[in-house]
Design a protein around this motif. Structure first.
Motif, PDB file in Angstrom:
ATOM      1  N   LYS A  27       0.836  -1.199   0.000  1.00 40.26           N
ATOM      2  CA  LYS A  27       0.000   0.000   0.000  1.00 40.26           C
ATOM      3  C   LYS A  27       0.874   1.253   0.000  1.00 40.26           C
ATOM      4  O   LYS A  27       0.654   2.170  -0.786  1.00 40.26           O
ATOM      5  N   LYS A  30       2.720   1.518  -3.292  1.00 38.96           N
ATOM      6  CA  LYS A  30       1.822   1.463  -4.457  1.00 38.96           C
ATOM      7  C   LYS A  30       2.175   0.295  -5.397  1.00 38.96           C
ATOM      8  O   LYS A  30       2.231   0.431  -6.602  1.00 38.96           O
ATOM      9  N   MET A  33      -1.409  -5.540  -5.612  1.00 39.01           N
ATOM     10  CA  MET A  33      -1.603  -6.631  -4.657  1.00 39.01           C
ATOM     11  C   MET A  33      -1.297  -7.970  -5.299  1.00 39.01           C
ATOM     12  O   MET A  33      -0.569  -8.774  -4.749  1.00 39.01           O
ATOM     13  N   CYS A  72      -4.995 -13.068  -0.049  1.00 34.33           N
ATOM     14  CA  CYS A  72      -5.472 -12.007  -0.945  1.00 34.33           C
ATOM     15  C   CYS A  72      -6.595 -11.207  -0.293  1.00 34.33           C
ATOM     16  O   CYS A  72      -6.643  -9.979  -0.417  1.00 34.33           O
ATOM     17  N   ARG A  73      -7.484 -11.880   0.417  1.00 30.63           N
ATOM     18  CA  ARG A  73      -8.572 -11.186   1.101  1.00 30.63           C
ATOM     19  C   ARG A  73      -8.013 -10.211   2.137  1.00 30.63           C
ATOM     20  O   ARG A  73      -8.427  -9.055   2.210  1.00 30.63           O
ATOM     21  N   GLU A  75      -4.935  -8.894   2.178  1.00 29.17           N
ATOM     22  CA  GLU A  75      -4.237  -7.806   1.500  1.00 29.17           C
ATOM     23  C   GLU A  75      -5.223  -6.815   0.906  1.00 29.17           C
ATOM     24  O   GLU A  75      -5.021  -5.604   1.028  1.00 29.17           O
ATOM     25  N   ASP A  76      -6.274  -7.307   0.246  1.00 31.62           N
ATOM     26  CA  ASP A  76      -7.294  -6.408  -0.319  1.00 31.62           C
ATOM     27  C   ASP A  76      -7.877  -5.512   0.743  1.00 31.62           C
ATOM     28  O   ASP A  76      -8.035  -4.303   0.538  1.00 31.62           O
ATOM     29  N   GLU A  77      -8.221  -6.088   1.863  1.00 33.04           N
ATOM     30  CA  GLU A  77      -8.830  -5.343   2.963  1.00 33.04           C
ATOM     31  C   GLU A  77      -7.905  -4.202   3.421  1.00 33.04           C
ATOM     32  O   GLU A  77      -8.362  -3.064   3.631  1.00 33.04           O
ATOM     33  N   ILE A  79      -5.189  -2.875   1.722  1.00 28.32           N
ATOM     34  CA  ILE A  79      -4.852  -1.960   0.639  1.00 28.32           C
ATOM     35  C   ILE A  79      -6.019  -1.018   0.327  1.00 28.32           C
ATOM     36  O   ILE A  79      -5.802   0.154   0.009  1.00 28.32           O
ATOM     37  N   GLU A  80      -7.234  -1.504   0.452  1.00 29.33           N
ATOM     38  CA  GLU A  80      -8.405  -0.696   0.104  1.00 29.33           C
ATOM     39  C   GLU A  80      -8.886   0.214   1.231  1.00 29.33           C
ATOM     40  O   GLU A  80      -9.675   1.115   0.995  1.00 29.33           O
ATOM     41  N   GLU A  81      -8.395   0.012   2.469  1.00 28.15           N
ATOM     42  CA  GLU A  81      -8.837   0.875   3.560  1.00 28.15           C
ATOM     43  C   GLU A  81      -8.224   2.263   3.422  1.00 28.15           C
ATOM     44  O   GLU A  81      -7.143   2.429   2.877  1.00 28.15           O
ATOM     45  N   ASN A  82      -8.930   3.244   3.916  1.00 21.50           N
ATOM     46  CA  ASN A  82      -8.450   4.639   3.791  1.00 21.50           C
ATOM     47  C   ASN A  82      -7.495   4.999   4.873  1.00 21.50           C
ATOM     48  O   ASN A  82      -7.393   4.702   5.920  1.00 21.50           O
TER      49      ASN A  82
END
Length: 82
Positions: A27, A30, A33, A72-73, A75-77, A79-82
């Motif tokens: 994250k 950049k 993922m 992956c779940r 990492e997605d969680e 990476i996508e959090e603000n």
């Protein structure tokens, strides 16, 4: 068996903690993922290692599909959090 199951769960917990650390790094830097080449490399190496330990390649593939899916779940969680 219970003690072995606890060791498996502990090892998975440690693995997923490393995934969290990697996700924070990706994250910050950049970095995408998903690394498809890496995923296939990991699955192949684990299949081979499992086979050496008399564990079926199909089982190892199924197991690592689940492990990678959860990684992956996670990492997605992150990476996508603000």
């Amino acid at each position: 068996m219970d003690a072995l199951d606890e060791q498996i769960i502990e090892a998975l917990s440690k693995r997923f903690q490393v995934c969290r650390e990697v996700a924070h790094f990706k994250k910050t830097e950049k970095i995408p993922m998903m690394q498809p080449g890496r995923v296939e490399e990991v699955k192949k190496r684990r299949q081979d290692l499992g086979f050496q330990k008399r564990i079926s390649k199909d089982f190892m593939l199924d197991l690592y599909d689940l492990i990678i899916q959860e990684s992956c779940r996670i990492e997605d969680e992150i990476i996508e959090e603000n």
